[in-house]
Design a protein around this motif. Structure first.
Motif, PDB file in Angstrom:
ATOM      1  N   ASP A 187      10.912  -4.324   2.870  1.00 37.66           N
ATOM      2  CA  ASP A 187       9.652  -3.908   3.450  1.00 37.66           C
ATOM      3  C   ASP A 187       9.540  -2.392   3.367  1.00 37.66           C
ATOM      4  N   VAL A 188       8.324  -1.871   3.516  1.00 32.99           N
ATOM      5  CA  VAL A 188       8.099  -0.454   3.271  1.00 32.99           C
ATOM      6  C   VAL A 188       8.808   0.448   4.271  1.00 32.99           C
ATOM      7  N   THR A 189       8.974  -0.001   5.528  1.00 26.07           N
ATOM      8  CA  THR A 189       9.663   0.849   6.504  1.00 26.07           C
ATOM      9  C   THR A 189      11.142   0.967   6.161  1.00 26.07           C
ATOM     10  N   THR A 190      11.785  -0.146   5.819  1.00 26.50           N
ATOM     11  CA  THR A 190      13.191  -0.099   5.412  1.00 26.50           C
ATOM     12  C   THR A 190      13.335   0.655   4.098  1.00 26.50           C
ATOM     13  N   GLN A 191      12.378   0.467   3.183  1.00 25.29           N
ATOM     14  CA  GLN A 191      12.391   1.200   1.921  1.00 25.29           C
ATOM     15  C   GLN A 191      12.387   2.702   2.178  1.00 25.29           C
ATOM     16  N   ALA A 192      11.528   3.152   3.076  1.00 23.68           N
ATOM     17  CA  ALA A 192      11.458   4.581   3.389  1.00 23.68           C
ATOM     18  C   ALA A 192      12.790   5.074   3.958  1.00 23.68           C
ATOM     19  N   GLN A 193      13.411   4.264   4.828  1.00 21.93           N
ATOM     20  CA  GLN A 193      14.682   4.651   5.421  1.00 21.93           C
ATOM     21  C   GLN A 193      15.791   4.700   4.370  1.00 21.93           C
ATOM     22  N   VAL A 194      15.806   3.727   3.441  1.00 22.41           N
ATOM     23  CA  VAL A 194      16.821   3.693   2.388  1.00 22.41           C
ATOM     24  C   VAL A 194      16.637   4.872   1.430  1.00 22.41           C
ATOM     25  N   LEU A 195      15.399   5.176   1.070  1.00 20.04           N
ATOM     26  CA  LEU A 195      15.151   6.326   0.202  1.00 20.04           C
ATOM     27  C   LEU A 195      15.594   7.613   0.884  1.00 20.04           C
ATOM     28  N   ASN A 221       8.191   9.951  -4.705  1.00 23.64           N
ATOM     29  CA  ASN A 221       8.932  10.399  -3.527  1.00 23.64           C
ATOM     30  C   ASN A 221      10.387  10.740  -3.820  1.00 23.64           C
ATOM     31  N   MET A 222      10.923  10.284  -4.958  1.00 28.16           N
ATOM     32  CA  MET A 222      12.353  10.405  -5.191  1.00 28.16           C
ATOM     33  C   MET A 222      12.749  11.235  -6.410  1.00 28.16           C
ATOM     34  N   ALA A 223      11.992  11.151  -7.493  1.00 30.79           N
ATOM     35  CA  ALA A 223      12.484  11.616  -8.791  1.00 30.79           C
ATOM     36  C   ALA A 223      12.182  13.078  -9.068  1.00 30.79           C
ATOM     37  N   LYS A 532       1.081   1.368  12.278  1.00 23.23           N
ATOM     38  CA  LYS A 532       0.933   2.748  11.814  1.00 23.23           C
ATOM     39  C   LYS A 532       2.135   3.170  10.975  1.00 23.23           C
ATOM     40  N   ALA A 533       3.338   2.710  11.372  1.00 23.08           N
ATOM     41  CA  ALA A 533       4.546   3.031  10.603  1.00 23.08           C
ATOM     42  C   ALA A 533       4.510   2.380   9.233  1.00 23.08           C
ATOM     43  N   LEU A 534       4.040   1.124   9.165  1.00 27.95           N
ATOM     44  CA  LEU A 534       3.933   0.444   7.876  1.00 27.95           C
ATOM     45  C   LEU A 534       3.016   1.214   6.927  1.00 27.95           C
ATOM     46  N   ILE A 535       1.893   1.667   7.428  1.00 19.01           N
ATOM     47  CA  ILE A 535       0.935   2.381   6.589  1.00 19.01           C
ATOM     48  C   ILE A 535       1.507   3.735   6.166  1.00 19.01           C
ATOM     49  N   ALA A 536       2.175   4.425   7.086  1.00 14.81           N
ATOM     50  CA  ALA A 536       2.769   5.724   6.761  1.00 14.81           C
ATOM     51  C   ALA A 536       3.901   5.593   5.753  1.00 14.81           C
ATOM     52  N   ALA A 537       4.589   4.441   5.753  1.00 15.96           N
ATOM     53  CA  ALA A 537       5.735   4.238   4.863  1.00 15.96           C
ATOM     54  C   ALA A 537       5.326   3.808   3.458  1.00 15.96           C
ATOM     55  N   ILE A 547       6.418  10.574   1.849  1.00 16.36           N
ATOM     56  CA  ILE A 547       6.452   9.706   3.024  1.00 16.36           C
ATOM     57  C   ILE A 547       6.865  10.520   4.253  1.00 16.36           C
ATOM     58  N   ASP A 548       6.157  10.320   5.358  1.00 16.47           N
ATOM     59  CA  ASP A 548       6.493  10.959   6.630  1.00 16.47           C
ATOM     60  C   ASP A 548       7.571  10.114   7.315  1.00 16.47           C
ATOM     61  N   LEU A 549       8.838  10.470   7.084  1.00 11.77           N
ATOM     62  CA  LEU A 549       9.950   9.662   7.594  1.00 11.77           C
ATOM     63  C   LEU A 549      10.020   9.671   9.120  1.00 11.77           C
ATOM     64  N   ASP A 550       9.578  10.757   9.765  1.00 16.28           N
ATOM     65  CA  ASP A 550       9.617  10.817  11.234  1.00 16.28           C
ATOM     66  C   ASP A 550       8.645   9.811  11.842  1.00 16.28           C
ATOM     67  N   LEU A 551       7.436   9.730  11.283  1.00 20.19           N
ATOM     68  CA  LEU A 551       6.450   8.772  11.780  1.00 20.19           C
ATOM     69  C   LEU A 551       6.932   7.339  11.560  1.00 20.19           C
ATOM     70  N   VAL A 552       7.553   7.092  10.400  1.00 16.44           N
ATOM     71  CA  VAL A 552       8.080   5.762  10.090  1.00 16.44           C
ATOM     72  C   VAL A 552       9.175   5.390  11.088  1.00 16.44           C
ATOM     73  N   ALA A 553      10.070   6.339  11.358  1.00 12.80           N
ATOM     74  CA  ALA A 553      11.187   6.062  12.264  1.00 12.80           C
ATOM     75  C   ALA A 553      10.693   5.734  13.672  1.00 12.80           C
TER      76      ALA A 553
END
Length: 589
Positions: A187-195, A221-223, A532-537, A547-553
């Motif tokens: 899911d996008v929230t876990t994806q954001a955390q893993v990235l 976001n990564m490369a 809101k976290a899903l959309i931000a992630a 990605i705003d990792l703080d908002l996702v967290a």
């Protein structure tokens, strides 16, 4: 920067056929991420597997060199003895595989499999290895690391297995990480955390990363470097700012045009009518009992609680949420593959004015009819397709079971379905292992469509597909829905896909629906912190919008830390309340 890996003029082929990877060149620096981007079957995974020399037996390394410059060593990986390569795999170079169910042993617990890396390459004792693995499990998003340690792969969801695969690759802190679609099943929230975890580990250790992905938002976001491949050749390469900002090759531009995105302008809000409901889930809960080991009592695990969903005929109801939130459990209950807890029921109405049929109390004749009218596209195409059955048999078997058509008519229907999903009819003599991950997912969709169903339950049907094929499949599903008045229960973690195809969206977390509305309302007026976290992630293919990792967290964290109106502990969640017509949010009055 120090060059960590150099791939020069790489060519890979099979038999007497032309090379499927031809003239590939790229280099990866320490602390840098290089993204390999391209459609399914473009040679990305073969290229990465050649680095670890784990190609299929029939593959031929026809030319080129692969030079690895790790700490205190410099060697051509193509010429090293096998014993030396075994020491490098998992230690200096690790790989996250695309299909965790295939890569993980079904006979060993997840904790033991991940700890084996530390025991082999770090000579670590069992207690210290377990401590390190539990820390890694927590970092990749396991809510209960101890439970994950004791679980077998088949006891976990697809996303949970992928998290374990990521933990296994990263626990030894390798110098080079090869990530083959590492976040496809997440899911996008876990994806954001893993990235974020990969980026943090890069800063700490100087690890280089080769990221194989079809998600251009992840690339943005990564490369730092991007290599675009098509049909085994490099179409375009260069810094991410240049390739993503101003793609020069028409193929790269085509990939960007096909990338799904959440629309920036909202359409007028609409509330679903629910006048003609084909599938009705009422007060559905499901509790599993997990072995605790020894003399301890078994543990009850609630998978979903008090779920009420209505799917309109000819419409699409999407369920989104993190891995392990209960989405697939709801789908399996809707199909009759799982029995809900006492008090829950699922009703199916085959025609507009027909009587409803309780799915879990059908007789054999009713169930046979229901199984023809309701089909499922599974998340993991490798495990859902028989490895011993040719594709022709895979596609014609459902028609044989239900006595539809002659043998020649069944073959014609199978060929037609292959064409519908973008494959060639000449592929029917092949076995599943001869197809890429994305092609196997297309085969699963083709098989589900052979019976001309009225209800299609899609469990992450596009997660393994590259963006251009994903666009084709979504267009196909939309076209079939309009022509055949087909209804979809659509499970996905990709909000851009959901925004395109869904008429109504239910957001699930920890087994409960936290918000439900039409996409036009949900994506532009989200109320719940998790929504809101899903959309931000959701990653966007724009390098200037990370990605705003703080908002996702905050939104994806513990419900105890949410704003007071939404806060709860344990399973005592507040009621689902209607804030406006068609818009429900789980909150305190």
């Amino acid at each position: 920067m120090t060059v960590l890996l150099e791939v020069n003029d790489l060519a890979i082929g099979f038999g007497d056929a032309p090379s499927v990877v031809d003239g590939v060149n790229f280099s990866v620096n320490a602390g840098e991420t290089l993204a390999l981007v391209g459609e399914s079957g473009s040679g990305k995974t073969l290229t990465c597997r050649s680095v670890l020399r784990i190609l299929p037996d029939a593959a031929q390394l026809r030319s080129g060199s692969i030079n690895f410059h790790g700490e205190g060593r410099s060697a051509d990986l193509m010429s090293l003895p096998e014993k030396t390569m075994r020491n490098i795999r998992g230690d200096c170079i690790s790989m996250i595989f695309q299909e965790p169910m295939r890569a993980l042993s079904p006979l060993h617990r997840l904790g033991n499999q991940v700890a084996e890396v530390l025991c082999l390459h770090r000579s670590m004792g069992r207690a210290e290895a377990k401590r390190r693995v539990l820390e890694q499990f927590e970092q990749v998003g396991f809510v209960d690391p101890d439970r994950a340690w004791c679980s077998y792969p088949f006891e976990m969801s697809g996303g949970m297995r992928q998290r374990a695969m990521i933990a296994m690759a990263m626990v030894a802190k390798p110098e080079l990480l090869i990530a083959d679609e590492p976040t496809t099943a997440l899911d996008v929230t876990t994806q954001a955390q893993v990235l974020g975890l990969i980026r943090r580990l890069q800063k700490e250790t100087g690890m280089g990363v080769i990221l194989v992905t079809h998600d251009l938002g992840v690339v943005a976001n990564m490369a730092q470097q991007v290599v675009v491949m098509n049909k085994g050749r490099v179409m375009e390469s260069g810094p991410a700012t240049d390739v993503l900002g101003a793609p020069a090759h028409p193929y790269t531009a085509k990939l960007f045009a096909a990338a799904p995105m959440i629309p920036e302008v909202a359409a007028p809000a609409r509330a679903p009518s629910h006048d003609d409901v084909i599938l009705d889930l009422r007060n559905v809960s499901k509790t599993y009992t997990m072995r605790a080991g020894g003399w301890r009592k078994p543990v009850s695990i609630p998978a979903c609680q008090n779920v009420d969903l209505q799917l309109e005929r000819g419409k699409t109801l999407a369920i989104v949420g993190e891995s392990g939130s209960g989405k697939t459990t709801c789908a399996r209950i809707a199909m009759g593959a799982e029995t809900p807890d006492l008090g829950g029921e699922v009703l199916f109405r085959p025609e507009r004015n027909a009587n409803t049929i309780p799915v879990h109390t059908m007789n054999s004749a009713e169930r046979m009819s229901f199984q023809r009218q309701a089909q499922m596209v599974f998340q993991d195409p490798y495990s859902s397709l028989s490895p011993r059955m040719r594709i022709q048999k895979t596609l014609t078997e459902p028609m044989e079971i239900h006595g539809i058509g002659t043998a020649s008519e069944q073959r014609e229907k199978a060929a037609e379905m292959l064409t519908w999903v973008g494959l060639d009819a000449s592929m029917m003599r092949r076995f599943p292992h001869a197809f890429s991950g994305g092609q196997r997912q297309r085969l699963s969709i083709a098989r589900a469509l052979t019976l001309d169903p009225k209800l299609l339950i899609c469990d992450e049907p596009t997660s393994a597909l590259d963006v251009s094929v994903q666009d084709q499949i979504l267009s196909l599903l939309e076209d079939i829905r309009e022509r055949a008045n087909l209804s979809y229960l659509f499970i996905s973690h990709d909000l851009a896909v959901v925004a395109r195809i869904a008429d109504e969206v239910a957001v699930m977390r920890a087994g409960v629906i936290v918000e439900q509305a039409a996409p036009d309302t949900l994506f532009y007026n989200p109320q719940h912190p998790y929504t809101k976290a899903l959309i931000a992630a959701q990653p966007e293919p724009d390098i200037s919008r990370p990605i705003d990792l703080d908002l996702v967290a905050r939104g994806a964290g513990s419900p105890r830390l949410w704003p007071e109106a939404y806060r709860f502990e344990g399973i005592e969640a507040p009621a689902l309340r209607e804030l406006e017509p068609g818009h429900k949010v789980r909150c305190h009055a």
